[in-house]
Scaffold this motif. Structure first.
Motif, PDB file in Angstrom:
ATOM      1  N   GLN A 175     102.430  -4.965 121.578  1.00  0.00           N
ATOM      2  CA  GLN A 175     101.727  -6.245 121.681  1.00  0.00           C
ATOM      3  C   GLN A 175     100.641  -6.374 120.625  1.00  0.00           C
ATOM      4  OE1 GLN A 175     102.549  -8.610 123.960  1.00  0.00           O
ATOM      5  NE2 GLN A 175     104.207  -7.311 124.668  1.00  0.00           N
ATOM      6  N   GLN A 176      99.702  -5.438 120.670  1.00  0.00           N
ATOM      7  CA  GLN A 176      98.491  -5.566 119.896  1.00  0.00           C
ATOM      8  C   GLN A 176      98.634  -4.850 118.548  1.00  0.00           C
ATOM      9  OE1 GLN A 176      95.073  -3.841 121.887  1.00  0.00           O
ATOM     10  NE2 GLN A 176      93.885  -5.663 121.430  1.00  0.00           N
ATOM     11  N   ILE A 177      98.363  -5.561 117.483  1.00  0.00           N
ATOM     12  CA  ILE A 177      98.425  -4.952 116.152  1.00  0.00           C
ATOM     13  C   ILE A 177      97.148  -4.150 115.931  1.00  0.00           C
ATOM     14  CG2 ILE A 177      98.452  -5.440 113.675  1.00  0.00           C
ATOM     15  CD1 ILE A 177     100.010  -8.050 114.438  1.00  0.00           C
ATOM     16  N   GLU A 178      97.324  -2.910 115.486  1.00  0.00           N
ATOM     17  CA  GLU A 178      96.160  -2.052 115.264  1.00  0.00           C
ATOM     18  C   GLU A 178      95.676  -2.123 113.816  1.00  0.00           C
ATOM     19  OE1 GLU A 178      94.126  -0.295 117.335  1.00  0.00           O
ATOM     20  OE2 GLU A 178      95.218  -1.536 118.767  1.00  0.00           O
ATOM     21  N   ALA A 179      94.454  -1.688 113.616  1.00  0.00           N
ATOM     22  CA  ALA A 179      93.862  -1.748 112.274  1.00  0.00           C
ATOM     23  C   ALA A 179      94.635  -0.902 111.271  1.00  0.00           C
ATOM     24  CB  ALA A 179      92.409  -1.276 112.347  1.00  0.00           C
ATOM     25  N   SER A 180      95.349   0.092 111.751  1.00  0.00           N
ATOM     26  CA  SER A 180      96.126   0.944 110.834  1.00  0.00           C
ATOM     27  C   SER A 180      97.160   0.137 110.047  1.00  0.00           C
ATOM     28  CB  SER A 180      96.810   2.063 111.621  1.00  0.00           C
ATOM     29  OG  SER A 180      97.560   1.541 112.692  1.00  0.00           O
ATOM     30  N   ALA A 181      97.494  -1.048 110.539  1.00  0.00           N
ATOM     31  CA  ALA A 181      98.451  -1.913 109.823  1.00  0.00           C
ATOM     32  C   ALA A 181      97.872  -2.433 108.509  1.00  0.00           C
ATOM     33  CB  ALA A 181      98.854  -3.095 110.701  1.00  0.00           C
ATOM     34  N   PHE A 182      96.559  -2.355 108.382  1.00  0.00           N
ATOM     35  CA  PHE A 182      95.918  -2.930 107.199  1.00  0.00           C
ATOM     36  C   PHE A 182      95.297  -1.840 106.321  1.00  0.00           C
ATOM     37  CE2 PHE A 182      95.804  -5.934 110.739  1.00  0.00           C
ATOM     38  CZ  PHE A 182      96.659  -6.894 110.228  1.00  0.00           C
ATOM     39  N   GLU A 241      89.553  -2.630 110.067  1.00  0.00           N
ATOM     40  CA  GLU A 241      89.115  -3.146 111.375  1.00  0.00           C
ATOM     41  C   GLU A 241      88.625  -4.595 111.244  1.00  0.00           C
ATOM     42  OE1 GLU A 241      89.361  -1.925 114.345  1.00  0.00           O
ATOM     43  OE2 GLU A 241      89.737   0.216 114.064  1.00  0.00           O
ATOM     44  N   LEU A 242      87.954  -4.893 110.148  1.00  0.00           N
ATOM     45  CA  LEU A 242      87.503  -6.269 109.945  1.00  0.00           C
ATOM     46  C   LEU A 242      88.694  -7.208 109.746  1.00  0.00           C
ATOM     47  CD1 LEU A 242      84.455  -5.723 107.534  1.00  0.00           C
ATOM     48  CD2 LEU A 242      84.379  -6.315 109.956  1.00  0.00           C
ATOM     49  N   ILE A 243      89.655  -6.777 108.935  1.00  0.00           N
ATOM     50  CA  ILE A 243      90.834  -7.628 108.707  1.00  0.00           C
ATOM     51  C   ILE A 243      91.561  -7.865 110.029  1.00  0.00           C
ATOM     52  CG2 ILE A 243      93.089  -7.752 107.575  1.00  0.00           C
ATOM     53  CD1 ILE A 243      91.901  -6.207 105.220  1.00  0.00           C
ATOM     54  N   ARG A 244      91.661  -6.823 110.815  1.00  0.00           N
ATOM     55  CA  ARG A 244      92.345  -6.957 112.104  1.00  0.00           C
ATOM     56  C   ARG A 244      91.737  -8.084 112.941  1.00  0.00           C
ATOM     57  NH1 ARG A 244      91.467  -5.551 117.204  1.00  0.00           N
ATOM     58  NH2 ARG A 244      93.260  -5.019 118.516  1.00  0.00           N
ATOM     59  N   GLU A 245      90.421  -8.217 112.852  1.00  0.00           N
ATOM     60  CA  GLU A 245      89.743  -9.257 113.643  1.00  0.00           C
ATOM     61  C   GLU A 245      90.056 -10.658 113.154  1.00  0.00           C
ATOM     62  OE1 GLU A 245      85.555  -8.322 113.820  1.00  0.00           O
ATOM     63  OE2 GLU A 245      85.871  -6.775 115.350  1.00  0.00           O
ATOM     64  N   THR A 246      90.660 -10.770 111.971  1.00  0.00           N
ATOM     65  CA  THR A 246      90.945 -12.112 111.443  1.00  0.00           C
ATOM     66  C   THR A 246      92.409 -12.518 111.612  1.00  0.00           C
ATOM     67  OG1 THR A 246      91.505 -11.370 109.198  1.00  0.00           O
ATOM     68  CG2 THR A 246      89.165 -11.753 109.667  1.00  0.00           C
ATOM     69  N   VAL A 247      93.196 -11.690 112.259  1.00  0.00           N
ATOM     70  CA  VAL A 247      94.611 -12.056 112.452  1.00  0.00           C
ATOM     71  C   VAL A 247      94.671 -13.346 113.270  1.00  0.00           C
ATOM     72  CG1 VAL A 247      96.801 -11.390 113.531  1.00  0.00           C
ATOM     73  CG2 VAL A 247      95.452  -9.692 112.286  1.00  0.00           C
ATOM     74  N   GLN A 248      95.296 -14.343 112.713  1.00  0.00           N
ATOM     75  CA  GLN A 248      95.324 -15.644 113.391  1.00  0.00           C
ATOM     76  C   GLN A 248      96.444 -15.726 114.418  1.00  0.00           C
ATOM     77  OE1 GLN A 248      95.488 -18.604 110.241  1.00  0.00           O
ATOM     78  NE2 GLN A 248      93.256 -18.772 110.275  1.00  0.00           N
ATOM     79  N   GLU A 249      97.595 -15.182 114.063  1.00  0.00           N
ATOM     80  CA  GLU A 249      98.733 -15.191 114.989  1.00  0.00           C
ATOM     81  C   GLU A 249      99.716 -14.119 114.538  1.00  0.00           C
ATOM     82  OE1 GLU A 249     100.670 -18.988 114.823  1.00  0.00           O
ATOM     83  OE2 GLU A 249     100.193 -19.245 112.707  1.00  0.00           O
ATOM     84  N   ASP A 250     100.634 -13.816 115.421  1.00  0.00           N
ATOM     85  CA  ASP A 250     101.654 -12.835 115.034  1.00  0.00           C
ATOM     86  C   ASP A 250     103.000 -13.233 115.610  1.00  0.00           C
ATOM     87  OD1 ASP A 250     102.110 -11.308 117.660  1.00  0.00           O
ATOM     88  OD2 ASP A 250      99.943 -11.113 117.425  1.00  0.00           O
TER      89      ASP A 250
END
Lengths: 145, 257
Positions: free
Chosen positions: A25-32, A131-140
């Protein structure tokens, strides 16, 4: 053209493999985060695809991924980010006022990926930036149909 | 008789006799151990007639390289006489090596148990990864062992699915994570993911946008990120990052039980 800045109002997508989406479900910061041999984070410039809506953009991205990657796991996701929001967030919330650059880096062949782009300046301290980029994910979206 | 395509039998470190089996990478506990040892392989219906050998008083590890191997059956005996640590010697039983791509290592602790370590036994990083996951799974010092081991195993398969040539999880990163878990037995369960280099990335997320994440690097260092509310200035956040050795990481109270 290679190296063009992507406008702040535009959007980019990032493939998040299952290892970055541990609960499905939840995308983690490691994706970025970057591999040790990477200088930029691979993304795709959605407006460059010239589709009329987001669903068509996602379909195009899915087709591209199916050509580009050997295997897209069932839990893989496509994260959608706004370029300006990412840049602003990182700039205002880092001590060094980090200036991320989001540049168009089209790939010509094997297979062609004309909307390919990269985010630069994630290092040093890429965990913090991620972690900052993760907080800006608009949708997935699911990365495969 | 159970069927195994990949199987290991372990003693459980310094306290217990053999009691667990890794079967097709799924950990099964309390597998009944036969009083005598047999290693064999062949087709399902013919086992154990194709090959069979007794093992006396040792730990055995079977490694198969065949993409679709025939079945192997392992039992182990004389386990009450096993050494109290898992550090043992090994020898290859050549009678088994060339058949159907199997390599079988039989450990004989009675002959030369001090000359090799457990790590010497592990022929590849992937073996190390599975061994470490098994350690987490069976460690009584890790209250979250069941959840974490299952999660790590799923991540291992996720990474292998993405890139079959990769190691799955970087073993030195996983080792650091294991060490960290042993140091802190009162942790809340983290969200565990893998970085693009397949290092362990553990995160705790809590209400009010609290985040504590640790990237376990292969060199035993860790990089951490912490976001939390600024109580004196509610419109602001406290954001901290840095690096430390895992034994010096200062943990936030809210990630502890």
């Amino acid at each position: 053209m290679t190296g063009d800045k992507i406008p702040d109002l535009h959007h980019i997508s990032r493939l998040c493999q299952p290892k970055h989406v541990p609960d499905g479900q939840q995308i983690e910061a490691s994706a970025f985060m970057l591999r040790s041999d990477e200088s930029g984070l691979s993304v795709n410039w959605l407006e460059f695809l010239n589709c009329s809506n987001r669903d068509d953009e996602i379909d195009e991205i899915r087709k591209l991924y199916s050509l580009k990657f050997n295997r897209i796991g069932a839990k893989a996701k496509i994260a959608i980010l706004n370029v300006g929001e990412v840049r602003e967030k990182v700039k205002t919330e880092t001590d060094d006022n980090r200036n991320l650059e989001v540049l168009h880096e089209p790939i010509k062949d094997d297979p062609p990926d004309p909307s390919h782009s990269e985010i630069y300046n994630l290092k040093p301290d890429q965990e913090f930036i991620a972690e900052l980029i993760r907080e800006t994910v608009q949708e997935d979206y699911p990365a495969r149909h | 008789m159970p069927n195994f395509s990949k199987c290991r039998i372990y003693d459980e470190f310094e306290q217990e006799k053999i009691k667990s089996v890794v079967f097709n990478n799924m950990i099964k506990e309390n597998y009944p151990i036969a009083p005598s040892a047999t290693v064999a392989w062949g087709e399902t219906s013919t086992l154990p007639t194709i090959a069979q050998e007794k093992i006396k008083g040792g730990v055995c590890l079977i490694k198969e390289n065949h993409p679709e191997p025939p079945l192997a059956i392992v039992e182990v005996g004389d386990w009450c006489n096993l050494p109290t640590t898992s550090t043992t010697a090994r020898f290859k039983n050549n009678a088994f090596v060339d058949q159907d791509g199997f390599e079988i290592l039989i450990i004989d602790p009675q002959e030369s148990r001090d000359s090799l370590t457990q790590e010497n036994l592990l022929n590849s990083k992937e073996d190390q990864v599975q061994e470490l996951i098994f350690r987490i799974k069976t460690s009584r010092l890790i209250p979250l062992r069941e959840n974490l081991a299952n999660r790590l195993l799923a991540l291992y398969y996720d990474a292998k699915e993405e890139d079959p040539e990769c190691v799955g999880i970087e073993p030195e990163s996983l080792r650091s994570f294991n060490d960290f878990l042993l140091l802190h037995n009162n942790l809340k369960c983290p969200i565990v993911s893998l970085t693009p280099d397949n290092n362990i990335y553990a995160s705790w997320r809590h209400e009010h946008n609290r985040v504590f994440s640790i990237h376990f690097l292969p060199n035993a260092d860790a990089r951490f990120v912490m976001f939390k509310p600024n109580e004196k200035h509610p419109e602001r956040k406290i954001r901290i990052s840095g690096s430390a050795t895992i034994d010096t990481l200062k943990l936030e109270d809210w990630i502890l039980e």
